[in-house]
Design a protein around this motif. Structure first.
Motif, mmCIF file in Angstrom:
data_model
loop_
_atom_site.group_PDB
_atom_site.id
_atom_site.type_symbol
_atom_site.label_atom_id
_atom_site.label_comp_id
_atom_site.label_asym_id
_atom_site.label_seq_id
_atom_site.Cartn_x
_atom_site.Cartn_y
_atom_site.Cartn_z
ATOM 1 N N THR A 38 -0.827 12.835 -1.138
ATOM 2 C CA THR A 38 -1.042 13.848 -2.005
ATOM 3 C C THR A 38 -2.212 14.783 -1.257
ATOM 4 N N SER A 92 0.530 4.481 -11.314
ATOM 5 C CA SER A 92 0.760 4.644 -9.518
ATOM 6 C C SER A 92 0.820 2.891 -8.871
ATOM 7 N N GLU A 123 1.793 7.661 -5.168
ATOM 8 C CA GLU A 123 2.135 7.890 -6.585
ATOM 9 C C GLU A 123 3.877 8.164 -6.882
ATOM 10 N N ARG A 132 -1.349 8.361 -2.054
ATOM 11 C CA ARG A 132 -3.318 8.928 -2.156
ATOM 12 C C ARG A 132 -3.952 8.667 -1.740
#
Length: 143
Positions: A38, A92, A123, A132
Motif C-alpha cells: 500500500t 484485511s 489488503e 499493508r
C-alpha cells in the motif's frame, strides 16, 4: 483448534501474489516489489532494523541492503511456503508464511539460510492484493 478460513479462490490469489512479489524482489526490480505494498505500507526485514515506510522508503531500503552484493554475482531466491491466512475484522488478512532464502553463486552449491517467518497484513482490493505491513522474523534470532 478453531481456525477461520478464507475461500479457496482468495487463498490461490494470495499464493499467486506472493509468487509475483518474490520474483520481482529476486530479480532486483525493487520498484515493482514496492508497488505490491500500500502507499503507506511498512516493511521490516532485518532484526533490529527500523521499518521502511511507504513505497519510496521500501525501494531505498532494498537498494541500501543490496549494496553488499554489488561486487558479488550472487542469486538469491525467496521461497515462501505454508501460507496461513486469517480474516481480520476490517476485511484485511493476517498472513503468516514460512520463508527460506536460497543463495547460489556461479559454479557453487545452493545454500539455504536464513530461515524466517513472514508476518503480513494483506489488503484485497479491486486491483488485487497489496501488503499493508510486513515483519520478517529470523529463526536464528529466536533460538
Amino acid at each position: 483448534m478453531s481456525v477461520s478460513t478464507v475461500r479457496p479462490d482468495v487463498y490461490a490469489q494470495v499464493q499467486h501474489f506472493y509468487a509475483r512479489q518474490m520474483q520481482a524482489l529476486d530479480a532486483g526490480r525493487f520498484a515493482d516489489y514496492a508497488n505490491t505494498f500500500t502507499e503507506d505500507g511498512t516493511f521490516q526485514h532485518s532484526p533490529g532494523a527500523q521499518p521502511a515506510v511507504g513505497r519510496a522508503g521500501i525501494v531505498a531500503e532494498l537498494e541500501r541492503f543490496h549494496e553488499r552484493f554489488a561486487d558479488d554475482p550472487v542469486q538469491r531466491r525467496h521461497w515462501f511456503n505454508h501460507v496461513a491466512l486469517e480474516p481480520l475484522p476490517d476485511g484485511s488478512l493476517s498472513s503468516t508464511v514460512y520463508a527460506l532464502i536460497v543463495t547460489v553463486r556461479p559454479g557453487g552449491t545452493p545454500k539455504i539460510g536464513p530461515s524466517c517467518v513472514v508476518h503480513d497484513v494483506l489488503e484485497i482490493t479491486e486491483e488485487g492484493v497489496l501488503t499493508r505491513s510486513r515483519l520478517v522474523t529470523h529463526d536464528q534470532e529466536a533460538a
